[in-house]
Enzyme design. Structure first.
Site, PDB file in Angstrom:
ATOM      1  N   ALA A 316       0.834  -1.201   0.000  1.00 36.06           N
ATOM      2  CA  ALA A 316       0.000   0.000   0.000  1.00 36.06           C
ATOM      3  C   ALA A 316       0.867   1.249   0.000  1.00 36.06           C
ATOM      4  O   ALA A 316       1.988   1.256   0.521  1.00 36.06           O
ATOM      5  CB  ALA A 316      -0.917  -0.003   1.219  1.00 36.06           C
ATOM      6  N   GLY A 318       2.180   4.980   0.967  1.00 35.22           N
ATOM      7  CA  GLY A 318       2.394   5.598   2.269  1.00 35.22           C
ATOM      8  C   GLY A 318       3.692   5.143   2.901  1.00 35.22           C
ATOM      9  O   GLY A 318       4.394   4.264   2.390  1.00 35.22           O
ATOM     10  N   ILE A 319       4.003   5.736   4.036  1.00 30.50           N
ATOM     11  CA  ILE A 319       5.208   5.394   4.785  1.00 30.50           C
ATOM     12  C   ILE A 319       5.042   4.011   5.398  1.00 30.50           C
ATOM     13  O   ILE A 319       4.009   3.710   5.998  1.00 30.50           O
ATOM     14  CB  ILE A 319       5.473   6.440   5.883  1.00 30.50           C
ATOM     15  CG1 ILE A 319       5.667   7.830   5.249  1.00 30.50           C
ATOM     16  CG2 ILE A 319       6.677   6.051   6.725  1.00 30.50           C
ATOM     17  CD1 ILE A 319       5.695   8.962   6.263  1.00 30.50           C
ATOM     18  N   GLY A 321       4.906   1.142   7.873  1.00 30.47           N
ATOM     19  CA  GLY A 321       4.669   1.203   9.307  1.00 30.47           C
ATOM     20  C   GLY A 321       5.680   0.401  10.101  1.00 30.47           C
ATOM     21  O   GLY A 321       6.291  -0.540   9.594  1.00 30.47           O
ATOM     22  N   MET A 322       5.824   0.755  11.364  1.00 32.82           N
ATOM     23  CA  MET A 322       6.727   0.026  12.258  1.00 32.82           C
ATOM     24  C   MET A 322       6.054  -1.187  12.878  1.00 32.82           C
ATOM     25  O   MET A 322       6.723  -2.094  13.354  1.00 32.82           O
ATOM     26  CB  MET A 322       7.238   0.965  13.359  1.00 32.82           C
ATOM     27  CG  MET A 322       8.213   2.015  12.866  1.00 32.82           C
ATOM     28  SD  MET A 322       8.925   2.983  14.221  1.00 32.82           S
ATOM     29  CE  MET A 322       7.554   4.063  14.601  1.00 32.82           C
ATOM     30  N   LYS A 337      -4.022  -5.742   6.502  1.00 28.35           N
ATOM     31  CA  LYS A 337      -3.045  -5.314   7.498  1.00 28.35           C
ATOM     32  C   LYS A 337      -2.565  -6.504   8.309  1.00 28.35           C
ATOM     33  O   LYS A 337      -3.373  -7.242   8.881  1.00 28.35           O
ATOM     34  CB  LYS A 337      -3.665  -4.250   8.413  1.00 28.35           C
ATOM     35  CG  LYS A 337      -4.211  -3.047   7.656  1.00 28.35           C
ATOM     36  CD  LYS A 337      -4.895  -2.036   8.562  1.00 28.35           C
ATOM     37  CE  LYS A 337      -3.911  -1.294   9.432  1.00 28.35           C
ATOM     38  NZ  LYS A 337      -4.563  -0.156  10.134  1.00 28.35           N
ATOM     39  N   ASP A 372     -13.726   0.867  10.785  1.00 30.22           N
ATOM     40  CA  ASP A 372     -14.110  -0.489  11.173  1.00 30.22           C
ATOM     41  C   ASP A 372     -13.164  -1.485  10.506  1.00 30.22           C
ATOM     42  O   ASP A 372     -12.619  -1.226   9.425  1.00 30.22           O
ATOM     43  CB  ASP A 372     -15.548  -0.754  10.729  1.00 30.22           C
ATOM     44  CG  ASP A 372     -16.153  -1.982  11.404  1.00 30.22           C
ATOM     45  OD1 ASP A 372     -15.542  -2.497  12.356  1.00 30.22           O
ATOM     46  OD2 ASP A 372     -17.243  -2.410  10.974  1.00 30.22           O
TER      47      ASP A 372
END
Length: 576
Positions: A316, A318-319, A321-322, A337, A372
């Site tokens: 996706a 965007g930056i 994620g950690m 996710k 949601d």
């Protein structure tokens, strides 16, 4: 136990626990009118949370019973294939058979671990599209145009008695008459075929009750929603909504589910599908509280889309994620996710702690500001549709969740969520005016979450998304906390040379200490709207404002998050 007896036992157990679930679901839903009439908002919220928990409870009871009594059979596909055939026949006359099918799927997925989606033993393509057609007369009240507008509105008010005195019933009637004249009668002339229909079931959520209806005029249906509020001085009509965009937002993925009595779910969804534009079937099942079946309908929609598309699953935008690895199918408006195996500093939580945060959100009032999610286990993706770079990223970050088998990428655990444009990316490319609106929305999102006792924790713009309606939604939950658990402080003033030039804070900082004055350093990077944001949301940087919100929550004050603009309220200053 013979196989025939075992199948009979399984069917009876699943049917019993499904019926127990539906009974309890309806019992809890039926309490909503009482709590609305009593203005017992804390009970309304707790009742909503209780209803969200019960599905898993009844599935668990059923699975434990099957494991205890049918251990030799429950991991046999032939056993479940025959059980499905007989169960399907048993539920064929039910008015909620699609929910019964989903309950069967839930049980088999827990009782038979690692079973892939299998059409022979599970209900994969049945659901909403195969529900029987039922007469619709019992679904709604009808009001013919021959009555005239005044009589129609009076009869609608009469048909929905909340058991509480009105603030001003006659004034409400005239507000509604005026709204209909201004929006509908200035554009269309009623004929003898004009008719108004209003669902008999009232939709309750938070501090409001909603009537949903439609009027056949000008050769088409004109939908409307009438919200009622119960204030200290009585019940009153708050507004009348005709704008389809506002109505769609009221059924948004960022809103909590309605408490509404539903006799035939597919019939209710069919009516809503014709009234609430831009909402898919699975979203409407979610909205009326059947989120587990909404999850099933989502998966069916996903399979259809997968079959009709050719693009590849990719990381996706965007930056990175950690905590989460996130990917998507560009032609589909969903992200997937996965919780990473290891978190980079300064993140120091466990995978289970992250899952608990997502569970918290699922049970909390999302006030239109949190997305949601649906939780899946052993989700299968065709490997030839997965970008090799994504496979490599999953191997590097979530290898414990990955299985490559039979030309499929199988993810043992993931969440699905509506895809939005990350706010940081949106701000890089949008116009100045859109950027001003976006940063205002960003601050509104944080403050409204706070009023609902949610502190986002990591408030970087990369953790917020922008919807098609340009609404800003929070979607990264690994650091959320209850607002009342935080300690908001003013930064101590340096008084000595050593303090002024210290390379790190010279004062003690506890785990839940928060210094709102520091928010300015990271919240908005776009220079041409930074000052506007600081001024428009100056309360964000004031610890006293955060403490004031905490005190209101601790005193029992509950936010009513209006799902429509305050400007369209008939009485904008009336208490609720």
């Amino acid at each position: 136990m013979t196989i025939n007896k075992a199948i009979e036992y399984a069917i009876n157990s699943i049917t019993l626990e499904f019926e127990n679930y539906i009974y309890k679901f309806n019992e809890l839903t039926g309490l909503a009118p009482k709590f609305f009439a009593e203005r017992n908002w804390s009970a309304m919220h707790e009742n909503q949370r209780r209803r969200l928990r019960i599905y898993k409870d009844f599935v668990r009871v059923c699975v434990l019973s099957l494991e205890e009594n049918l251990k030799p059979h429950i991991e046999s596909k032939e056993f479940w294939k025959e059980a499905k055939i007989q169960y399907s026949a048993n539920i064929s006359a039910r008015k909620d058979k699609e929910l019964a099918e989903t309950f069967f799927n839930s049980v088999i997925r827990k009782a038979y671990p690692n079973l892939e989606i299998n059409e022979n033993v599970m209900f994969v393509h049945e659901g909403y599209d195969t529900c029987d057609l039922h007469p619709v007369d019992s679904l709604y009240h009808s009001y013919p145009s021959s009555w005239g507008l005044q009589k129609i509105i009076r009869k609608i008010i009469e048909d929905f008695d909340f058991g509480v005195p009105y603030l001003s019933k006659e004034e409400d009637i005239q507000y509604l008459v005026k709204a209909v004249r201004e929006v509908i009668l200035t554009r269309y002339e009623p004929t003898q075929d004009t008719i108004t229909q209003v669902l008999k079931s009232v939709f309750y959520r938070n501090k409001a009750a909603y009537l949903i209806g439609r009027t056949r005029v000008g050769g088409k249906w004109m939908p409307f929603i009438i919200p009622f509020l119960n204030g200290p001085s009585g019940v009153y009509v708050d507004t009348m909504i005709f704008d389809p965009r506002i109505m769609a937002h009221m059924f948004s993925f960022s809103r909590s589910y309605f408490m509404v009595e539903v006799e035939i779910p597919s019939l209710m969804v069919s009516f809503l599908n014709a009234v609430i534009s831009h909402k898919q079937v699975h979203e409407l099942y979610n909205a009326i509280g059947f989120n587990k079946h909404g999850k099933t309908e989502f998966y069916r929609d996903f399979l259809i889309h997968l079959n009709e598309s050719k693009d590849q699953f990719t990381i996706a935008e965007g930056i990175l994620g950690m905590v989460m690895t996130v990917f998507t199918l560009p032609s589909y408006n969903i992200v997937f996710k996965l919780i990473k195996d290891h978190f980079e500093p300064p993140k120091n939580m466990t995978r289970q702690e992250v899952r608990e945060k997502y569970k918290l959100v699922s049970l909390h009032d999302r006030v239109g500001r949190m997305a949601d999610t649906h939780e899946f286990e052993n989700f299968h993706f065709p490997l030839d549709r997965v970008d090799p770079r994504l496979v490599e990223e999953v191997r590097n970050t979530t290898n414990s969740l990955l299985v490559i088998k039979d030309n499929k990428m199988i993810i043992k655990h993931l969440y699905t969520e509506r895809r939005m444009i990350p706010l940081n990316i949106y701000l890089e490319h949008c116009s100045h005016e859109d950027a001003k609106q976006a940063v205002e929305e960003y601050g509104n999102s944080i403050l409204q979450l706070a009023q609902a006792n949610i502190f986002p924790g990591d408030m970087m713009t990369k953790n917020f998304g922008v919807t098609r309606q340009k609404r800003v939604i929070f979607y990264d939950y690994d650091e959320i906390e209850f607002l009342t658990d935080m300690n908001f402080r003013w930064k101590p003033k340096a008084e000595t040379y050593e303090q002024i030039y210290a390379s790190s804070p010279w004062y003690d900082i506890a785990k839940n200490d928060v210094f709102p004055e520091d928010f300015k350093r990271f919240m908005i990077g776009r220079a041409d709207v930074k000052e506007h944001f600081w001024e428009y949301h100056k309360d964000l940087f004031n610890p006293d404002h955060w403490v004031e919100m905490q005190n209101k929550i601790r005193s029992g004050e509950i936010l009513h998050a209006f799902p429509y603009p305050i400007a369209i309220r008939f009485r904008p200053n009336e208490e609720i």
